[in-house]
Every structure is written in C-alpha cells, then in structure tokens.
Design a protein around this motif. Sequence first.
Motif, PDB file in Angstrom:
ATOM      1  N   VAL A 206       0.849  -1.205   0.000  1.00 59.39           N
ATOM      2  CA  VAL A 206       0.000   0.000   0.000  1.00 59.39           C
ATOM      3  C   VAL A 206       0.883   1.253   0.000  1.00 59.39           C
ATOM      4  O   VAL A 206       1.889   1.318   0.700  1.00 59.39           O
ATOM      5  N   GLY A 207       0.495   2.239  -0.799  1.00 57.59           N
ATOM      6  CA  GLY A 207       1.210   3.504  -0.805  1.00 57.59           C
ATOM      7  C   GLY A 207       2.632   3.395  -1.302  1.00 57.59           C
ATOM      8  O   GLY A 207       3.523   4.078  -0.795  1.00 57.59           O
ATOM      9  N   LYS A 208       2.837   2.578  -2.324  1.00 54.09           N
ATOM     10  CA  LYS A 208       4.195   2.368  -2.828  1.00 54.09           C
ATOM     11  C   LYS A 208       4.710   3.604  -3.568  1.00 54.09           C
ATOM     12  O   LYS A 208       3.956   4.301  -4.251  1.00 54.09           O
ATOM     13  N   LEU A 209       5.997   3.829  -3.412  1.00 51.59           N
ATOM     14  CA  LEU A 209       6.649   4.957  -4.058  1.00 51.59           C
ATOM     15  C   LEU A 209       7.964   4.460  -4.641  1.00 51.59           C
ATOM     16  O   LEU A 209       8.688   3.694  -3.998  1.00 51.59           O
ATOM     17  N   ASP A 256       6.703   0.913   0.616  1.00 50.80           N
ATOM     18  CA  ASP A 256       5.277   0.961   0.949  1.00 50.80           C
ATOM     19  C   ASP A 256       5.083   1.376   2.403  1.00 50.80           C
ATOM     20  O   ASP A 256       6.046   1.697   3.109  1.00 50.80           O
ATOM     21  N   VAL A 257       3.838   1.373   2.851  1.00 51.21           N
ATOM     22  CA  VAL A 257       3.526   1.786   4.220  1.00 51.21           C
ATOM     23  C   VAL A 257       4.232   0.889   5.229  1.00 51.21           C
ATOM     24  O   VAL A 257       4.772   1.362   6.237  1.00 51.21           O
ATOM     25  N   PHE A 258       4.271  -0.400   4.959  1.00 47.92           N
ATOM     26  CA  PHE A 258       4.912  -1.335   5.880  1.00 47.92           C
ATOM     27  C   PHE A 258       6.414  -1.057   5.975  1.00 47.92           C
ATOM     28  O   PHE A 258       7.005  -1.132   7.054  1.00 47.92           O
ATOM     29  N   ALA A 259       7.045  -0.747   4.864  1.00 46.29           N
ATOM     30  CA  ALA A 259       8.483  -0.448   4.864  1.00 46.29           C
ATOM     31  C   ALA A 259       8.777   0.793   5.687  1.00 46.29           C
ATOM     32  O   ALA A 259       9.775   0.853   6.422  1.00 46.29           O
ATOM     33  N   ARG A 260       7.921   1.799   5.578  1.00 44.21           N
ATOM     34  CA  ARG A 260       8.136   3.008   6.366  1.00 44.21           C
ATOM     35  C   ARG A 260       7.979   2.707   7.862  1.00 44.21           C
ATOM     36  O   ARG A 260       8.664   3.307   8.702  1.00 44.21           O
ATOM     37  N   GLY A 374      -5.388   3.608  -5.599  1.00 44.16           N
ATOM     38  CA  GLY A 374      -5.724   2.860  -4.397  1.00 44.16           C
ATOM     39  C   GLY A 374      -7.116   3.191  -3.900  1.00 44.16           C
ATOM     40  O   GLY A 374      -7.897   3.879  -4.572  1.00 44.16           O
ATOM     41  N   LEU A 375      -7.416   2.740  -2.697  1.00 45.52           N
ATOM     42  CA  LEU A 375      -8.730   2.957  -2.095  1.00 45.52           C
ATOM     43  C   LEU A 375      -8.662   4.095  -1.069  1.00 45.52           C
ATOM     44  O   LEU A 375      -7.582   4.493  -0.630  1.00 45.52           O
ATOM     45  N   ILE A 376      -9.843   4.573  -0.672  1.00 47.74           N
ATOM     46  CA  ILE A 376      -9.904   5.625   0.341  1.00 47.74           C
ATOM     47  C   ILE A 376      -9.236   5.149   1.622  1.00 47.74           C
ATOM     48  O   ILE A 376      -8.500   5.891   2.276  1.00 47.74           O
ATOM     49  N   ALA A 377      -9.467   3.911   1.984  1.00 49.17           N
ATOM     50  CA  ALA A 377      -8.857   3.369   3.198  1.00 49.17           C
ATOM     51  C   ALA A 377      -7.332   3.376   3.098  1.00 49.17           C
ATOM     52  O   ALA A 377      -6.639   3.570   4.100  1.00 49.17           O
ATOM     53  N   ASP A 378      -6.808   3.181   1.888  1.00 44.81           N
ATOM     54  CA  ASP A 378      -5.358   3.229   1.701  1.00 44.81           C
ATOM     55  C   ASP A 378      -4.829   4.641   1.939  1.00 44.81           C
ATOM     56  O   ASP A 378      -3.701   4.814   2.416  1.00 44.81           O
ATOM     57  N   GLY A 384      -0.836   8.541   7.427  1.00 45.08           N
ATOM     58  CA  GLY A 384      -0.180   8.182   8.683  1.00 45.08           C
ATOM     59  C   GLY A 384       1.272   7.801   8.492  1.00 45.08           C
ATOM     60  O   GLY A 384       2.131   8.175   9.288  1.00 45.08           O
ATOM     61  N   SER A 385       1.569   7.079   7.428  1.00 47.24           N
ATOM     62  CA  SER A 385       2.945   6.611   7.209  1.00 47.24           C
ATOM     63  C   SER A 385       3.905   7.735   6.862  1.00 47.24           C
ATOM     64  O   SER A 385       5.103   7.641   7.115  1.00 47.24           O
ATOM     65  N   THR A 386       3.398   8.824   6.258  1.00 42.31           N
ATOM     66  CA  THR A 386       4.269   9.951   5.910  1.00 42.31           C
ATOM     67  C   THR A 386       4.606  10.817   7.117  1.00 42.31           C
ATOM     68  O   THR A 386       5.568  11.583   7.083  1.00 42.31           O
TER      69      THR A 386
END
Length: 395
Positions: A206-209, A256-260, A374-378, A384-386
């Motif tokens: 999720v939220g990959k960059l 992604d969010v998990f990596a952050r 992605g989705l709104i939930a993403d 939060g991850s940023t």
Amino acid sequence: MPEIRTETMTVNMGPQHPSTHGVLRLVLELDGETLVSVDPTIGFLHTGIEKTAEQKKWQQIVPLVERMDYLGPQSNSLAFCLSVERLIGLENQMPDRVIWIRVLIAELQRLSSHLVWLGTHGMEIGAISVMMYCFREREQLLDLNERLAGFRMFPSYMRIGGLREDLPRGFHQAVKAFLDKFPGKLDEYEKLLTKNQVWTKRTKGVGKLSKEDTIAMSLVGPIARAVGVPYDVRKTFPYLKYDTFDFKVPTATEGDVFARYTVKVAEMRESVKIAQQALARITPTGAYDCGDYRYVPPPKDRVYTEMEALIQHFLIYSQGFNVPKGECYVPVEGPRGEHGFYIVSDGGNRPIRVKARAPSFFAVQGMPKMVIGGLIADLIAVIGSTDVVMGDVDR
C-alpha cells in the motif's frame, strides 16, 4: 440493455479530519472507492512563523521555531541555533559536554516524535492498543522534558551559544532508567503489529513509491530510506560530532507503508544506541555554554540579587546581540528527515530573512503519487505513514 452512465465524484477530505494530522485538505476524485486523483491543499493553519521570526531578536526566535514541528520542537531549535552559531563563528568553540547533551536531547526528541507517529498511525488503521502503549512511553519522555526545563511540550532548552542551564540533579539516572527499559517496549510494539494479519494487509503493498519519484520530489527521512535511499544528515553532513557515534541508517526497498513502519521502528533502536553513548560521555558537571557571554548569560557561580537577574535577562533577551552580516544554512536530521534554517543577517540584532526547509512540506506533495489507484482506506494508511505535521508544512 441501456448503458449505465457512470461518472467520478469529487469530495473534500478535511481540513478538519482526524486522519489528516492537522488542518490538511485533500480534494479527492473518486470512482467508487478508487482514488482517481488527489489534490492536497494547504494554508488552513498558516502560522506565519518565518515572517514573525524576522521581527524578533535572535535569541527570542528559539521558542518560536519549536512550534513549527510541535512533535519535534527541540530538533527545530537545535537547527536554528546551529545556523546562527556558524554565522557567528561559535561552531568550534562549543565544549564537548554541550555537544553530547544536545545529541542526547535530539535523540530523545526523535523517540518521542516516533512514538506519537506509531501510536496514532496504528489507531487510524485499527490497532487501538498500540496507541496506549506508545503514549505510555511518550509520557515518560515528556516527564524528562519537564525535569530538564519545566515544560513538557516545548522546553526551549537550546540556546544560541549553548544551553539554557545545566542538567538538573538526577537527570542522568532518569534517562538511563528509560533507555534501559525502552528496547523491551519496542519488542512489545512489534509483537502487536509486525505479524498481525490486519496490520500487514493494510500496509504491505500500500502507498508504494518508486526510488526515482522519491529523489525527484526531494523526499527525505524515513520515506526516502524506505525505498533504499540511505540519506541521513547525521552521516552525510555530520554535525554535533555524530561521526564519532556508532549507529546504522536503517533502510528498506519496498517503499510501501509497511516499509516506512519497519524503518522507523529500527530508527528508534538506533536512537537508543546513540542516546546511551551520548549519556556515557556527559560528565555530571561542567560547561553548558560556549563561554562567550555576548550570547548566553554568565554562569551562576554566585547568588544574584533580583535586580541583577532582571538586568541580565533584559540585556540578553530584550536588547539582544548583533550577528555578523552574512547568510547560512545548517541541516540536521529531524524525526521526519532533513530540516534546517536558512538565515540572513545584515549585522543587526535580528534576522532579515528566516526560511525553513521543512520535510513535511515535501511529504505532502508526495502523497498523490502514493495513493492514486488505491482505495480511500489506503489514503488513511498513507497519510499516517508519511508522518506529516501541518505546522511544519504551512509556516
């Protein structure tokens, strides 16, 4: 059968939304639950701190800049003091004891900021318990601030030319007790989250960059390190003799969010190591300023009368001091990455320009790249991850 007409919907998220970490407004274009476009809008907080600082004496700016990033206030005041000190020429006059205390305070501040991030980030995704755990330890760090300077959120302990005063009695023991227990608390957080199926499904992928986009947008801190960019000011442009400390710069590659999340938890472990080394170097007594009393009050080697104390405060904080003509920028590694203050002096007792390099500002521009498709939930997970702080964005 007749063709069903569909169209996208534009909605506002925020600026008063509990998941936007402040007064951030996001204009969302939705195709059902899918995000077609995201347009961040800032300007609802607008503290005006940079321009206000230009109306203040140099030393009066210290408590002001702490309120920009209200989760990492002492990192802000440290960055400002370092820039002014380099312009003055005090950089090489600072006693080692002052340097070690500053390192200790900066790393404790990093821990405090990361704890707020992890607790609120977990709560937004659905891990309610972890917030109670994180804020339990954060309260202990705020207790240390209170012991240090009498204030919990904004201690204003940093000063141009050194520190406000010496460390209080019992501070060493209190910090050591916290640092000895904290690694075990990190184990608790990871036990709650790292292998939790709900957590991993909401964060992995999720939220990959991409690494290329990260560099192109000048993203720094844990966001950059989560895509494999090992940029850390403490290593790249060492200040406060960070090159004499033993620590690593944690990185990941998934972006992604998990990596952050994994990078920041690892960073907390490294901050504990740095803080323990700094604490071991700090002698119980000694200098807490550079000894140049144009910039800091004289040492309290005798009891001042009330009138003498008032005169000292008037001279240092009201009349101020002059800073040589020139310009300077000294970056530091704050909880959200590189930040610092570009200052310009005309030789007077106040700056003619103060400009902050704020990592949260850059993080906001990176959000659309992370969430479109992605989705709104993403989107909630990505914000939060940023770890953006809106006081740091709209200053």
